[in-house]
Write a protein that holds these residues in place. Structure first.
Motif, PDB file in Angstrom:
ATOM      1  N   ILE A 162       0.856  -1.184   0.000  1.00 43.48           N
ATOM      2  CA  ILE A 162       0.000   0.000   0.000  1.00 43.48           C
ATOM      3  C   ILE A 162       0.897   1.241   0.000  1.00 43.48           C
ATOM      4  O   ILE A 162       2.117   1.143   0.124  1.00 43.48           O
TER       5      ILE A 162
ATOM      6  N   THR B 299       6.249   4.617   9.216  1.00 48.01           N
ATOM      7  CA  THR B 299       5.223   4.297   8.215  1.00 48.01           C
ATOM      8  C   THR B 299       4.288   3.185   8.681  1.00 48.01           C
ATOM      9  O   THR B 299       3.241   2.962   8.083  1.00 48.01           O
TER      10      THR B 299
ATOM     11  N   ILE C  21      -0.108   1.263   7.833  1.00 47.37           N
ATOM     12  CA  ILE C  21      -0.467  -0.127   7.538  1.00 47.37           C
ATOM     13  C   ILE C  21      -1.505  -0.623   8.533  1.00 47.37           C
ATOM     14  O   ILE C  21      -2.513  -1.236   8.151  1.00 47.37           O
TER      15      ILE C  21
ATOM     16  N   ASN D  65      -5.039   0.488   8.055  1.00 48.41           N
ATOM     17  CA  ASN D  65      -5.618  -0.058   6.821  1.00 48.41           C
ATOM     18  C   ASN D  65      -5.688  -1.583   6.833  1.00 48.41           C
ATOM     19  O   ASN D  65      -6.000  -2.204   5.816  1.00 48.41           O
ATOM     20  N   PHE D  66      -5.418  -2.176   7.992  1.00 51.37           N
ATOM     21  CA  PHE D  66      -5.391  -3.635   8.095  1.00 51.37           C
ATOM     22  C   PHE D  66      -6.669  -4.275   7.553  1.00 51.37           C
ATOM     23  O   PHE D  66      -6.625  -5.158   6.682  1.00 51.37           O
TER      24      PHE D  66
ATOM     25  N   ILE E 136       1.542  -6.786   4.741  1.00 50.54           N
ATOM     26  CA  ILE E 136       1.330  -5.539   4.008  1.00 50.54           C
ATOM     27  C   ILE E 136       2.650  -4.776   4.017  1.00 50.54           C
ATOM     28  O   ILE E 136       3.231  -4.535   5.079  1.00 50.54           O
TER      29      ILE E 136
ATOM     30  N   GLN F 299       5.126  -1.421   2.629  1.00 44.58           N
ATOM     31  CA  GLN F 299       5.032  -0.012   2.274  1.00 44.58           C
ATOM     32  C   GLN F 299       6.415   0.629   2.250  1.00 44.58           C
ATOM     33  O   GLN F 299       7.270   0.308   3.078  1.00 44.58           O
TER      34      GLN F 299
ATOM     35  N   MET G 280       7.393  -3.871   6.375  1.00 44.77           N
ATOM     36  CA  MET G 280       6.387  -4.886   6.099  1.00 44.77           C
ATOM     37  C   MET G 280       5.864  -5.393   7.436  1.00 44.77           C
ATOM     38  O   MET G 280       6.636  -5.762   8.332  1.00 44.77           O
ATOM     39  N   GLN G 281       4.543  -5.347   7.581  1.00 46.37           N
ATOM     40  CA  GLN G 281       3.888  -5.864   8.782  1.00 46.37           C
ATOM     41  C   GLN G 281       3.215  -7.187   8.411  1.00 46.37           C
ATOM     42  O   GLN G 281       2.396  -7.227   7.494  1.00 46.37           O
TER      43      GLN G 281
ATOM     44  N   GLU H 183       7.161  -7.490  12.404  1.00 45.90           N
ATOM     45  CA  GLU H 183       7.535  -6.364  11.539  1.00 45.90           C
ATOM     46  C   GLU H 183       8.962  -6.511  11.029  1.00 45.90           C
ATOM     47  O   GLU H 183       9.862  -6.900  11.769  1.00 45.90           O
TER      48      GLU H 183
END
Length: 491
Positions: A69, A193, A197, A200-201, A216, A218, A244-245, A352
């Protein structure tokens, strides 16, 4: 050629080379610059973009369950309340009363620990770091000051122990949103950032029909009001993160934590960072959201420092956003448990991975900077061909007898496949040197034989060896070597 007697690379070597050859410039330099803010030049932006692209592909292209995203920099102020940044995003600062200089207390103590390590006293170093972590974790700032004095850590400028008390400074930049001052509201420039994320999960999970585990990714700018910014682009006030999560079922976090720890180390080796200059560093003091954390460190000219962090964040972020927003942040897992019933709703845990794009750039640049001595002294950037700003340079031997036109034609034929330039300025030896200094892996020489049989000479940057091949084979040969696939295959 021997590199045994080559001088050790200093940070000043890196800074000078980066500026002189169009990689990194001080921001607003004509106005004497702005501390801890830098601009990427014409070659630097290409290298940085290549690093971002290969990271993005490694995350979203190699994994079916990771998507990307691009969240906004501005977020609702309550985001940072839920994340803990409003109340807990601080650095412990201490001032020297004689020099009037400000330092981060933890960095002073870490520097002392490095001195112990260098002196062959790793036990002392470990004990000091453990004590520091315990004191900072307990917010015993007065005892942190006492520890600095006890360790006889003096100000590098005044050489005195005349320290103030240790205080916490919040690192977030604030600004106003609104067209009229009296109607505006305070918001923050994001300090990371990750929260874009987290908020917007569910949007991503539902719209993409994603099943746990999934990630996700970013890439984006973040901002921190670093009081003590230093070491070139290693620590800046405006920087770029690649995060990245990875959302997982509670109870599986350590398995995924170790998986991503291994995967991310492979990535750094694949882009060309050597194993002996990389190491893991487990956190002595865990962040408020983590139950496990490790850094991947690279050996810069100023020592081992973090380039990436892998953190097990538990359900801290989603749980806090759920509580503050009053919107459920739960995932319905249709899988069956041991009793044969659906597992049901739960807030996922998160692992993460967070790498600084600027720090990765600096590590890559430092590692590539090569000074050879021997019969012929030479400086060049030994970049992975897929990361080099320019992949190939086409050089006519001379500018007459149709060689220049032929070389331009070859360059134009390659441009649609990979970054290619044409250069006819000066002696060909000097042109080779220019390309070495910016890391171009292949130089294509067009000479009189080219006009007879449509072959050219390729000069290889690292070995300086030359080989004769047909013009028709250039695109395939060079294209294979400079493709991102060569890096992705090694991960």
């Amino acid at each position: 050629m021997s590199q045994a007697s080559a001088p050790a690379t200093t940070l000043q070597d890196i800074i000078s080379h980066a500026k002189e050859y169009g990689f990194v410039f001080p921001s607003s330099e004509i106005y004497d610059g702005l501390q801890a803010v830098y601009d990427y030049g014409q070659n630097g932006v290409e290298l940085k973009n290549n690093l971002k692209q290969v990271w993005w592909k490694a995350m979203t292209q190699l994994h079916d369950n990771i998507v990307g995203i691009d969240a906004a920099i501005f977020m609702h102020p309550l985001t940072w309340k839920a994340s803990g940044h409003v109340d807990g995003f601080n650095d412990p600062m201490i001032d020297n009363k004689d020099s009037k200089k400000r330092y981060r207390a933890d960095q002073l103590l870490e520097g002392k620990a490095e001195e112990y390590e260098a002196a062959g006293e790793p036990e002392k170093a470990a004990a000091l770091l453990a004590k520091m972590g315990a004191l900072l974790g307990a917010e015993k700032l007065d005892e942190v000051r006492e520890l600095i004095i006890e360790e006889k850590i003096v100000c590098p400028i005044s050489k005195t122990l005349n320290w103030t008390e240790v205080r916490q400074f919040n690192l977030m930049f604030s600004t106003q949103v609104g067209s009229v001052a009296e109607d505006s509201s305070n918001i923050y420039l994001r300090p990371e950032t990750a929260q874009g994320i987290f908020v917007n999960f569910l949007n991503v999970q539902k719209s993409g029909r994603m099943k746990v585990p999934f990630g996700i990714a970013q890439i984006g700018k973040a901002f921190r009001n670093e009081i003590v910014a230093r070491q070139f682009i290693f620590r800046m006030r405006e920087f770029e993160q690649m995060e990245m999560q990875f959302f997982i079922k509670p109870g599986t976090e350590m398995e995924w934590y170790n998986t991503w720890k291994d995967t991310r180390l492979k990535f750094h080796k694949a882009i060309g960072l050597p194993a002996d200059k990389l190491k893991y560093h487990d956190h002595d003091k865990l962040a408020h959201y983590a139950n496990a954390a490790v850094d991947i460190e690279y050996q810069f000219p100023f020592g081992f420092r973090e380039i990436e962090g892998i953190h097990s964040r538990t359900d801290f972020d989603l749980k806090n956003h759920q509580e503050l927003s009053k919107k459920k942040q739960q995932y319905f897992d249709p899988e069956l448990g041991e009793d044969g019933k659906a597992i049901g709703n739960y807030i996922p845990y998160v692992v993460e991975t967070s790498v600084g794009a600027d720090r990765l750039f600096l590590a890559t640049f430092c590692n590539a900077f090569t000074q050879e001595t021997g019969e012929k002294e030479r400086t060049y950037l030994k970049l992975h061909p897929a990361l080099a700003p320019i992949k190939a340079a086409v050089l006519p031997l001379v500018k007459k007898d149709g060689l220049a036109e032929k070389a331009q034609e070859i360059a134009n034929s390659l441009k649609s496949s990979f970054r290619t330039i044409y250069d006819d300025g000066g002696a060909i030896g000097k042109r080779y040197t220019r390309q070495d200094l910016i890391g171009t892996p292949y130089c294509i020489a067009v000479d009189y034989q080219t006009m007879e049989d449509n072959t050219v000479t390729i000069r290889h940057r690292d070995s300086m060896e030359q080989e004769r091949i047909a013009i028709s084979a250039l695109k395939e040969k060079i294209g294979y070597e400079v493709a991102m696939e060569r890096i992705l295959e090694a991960i």
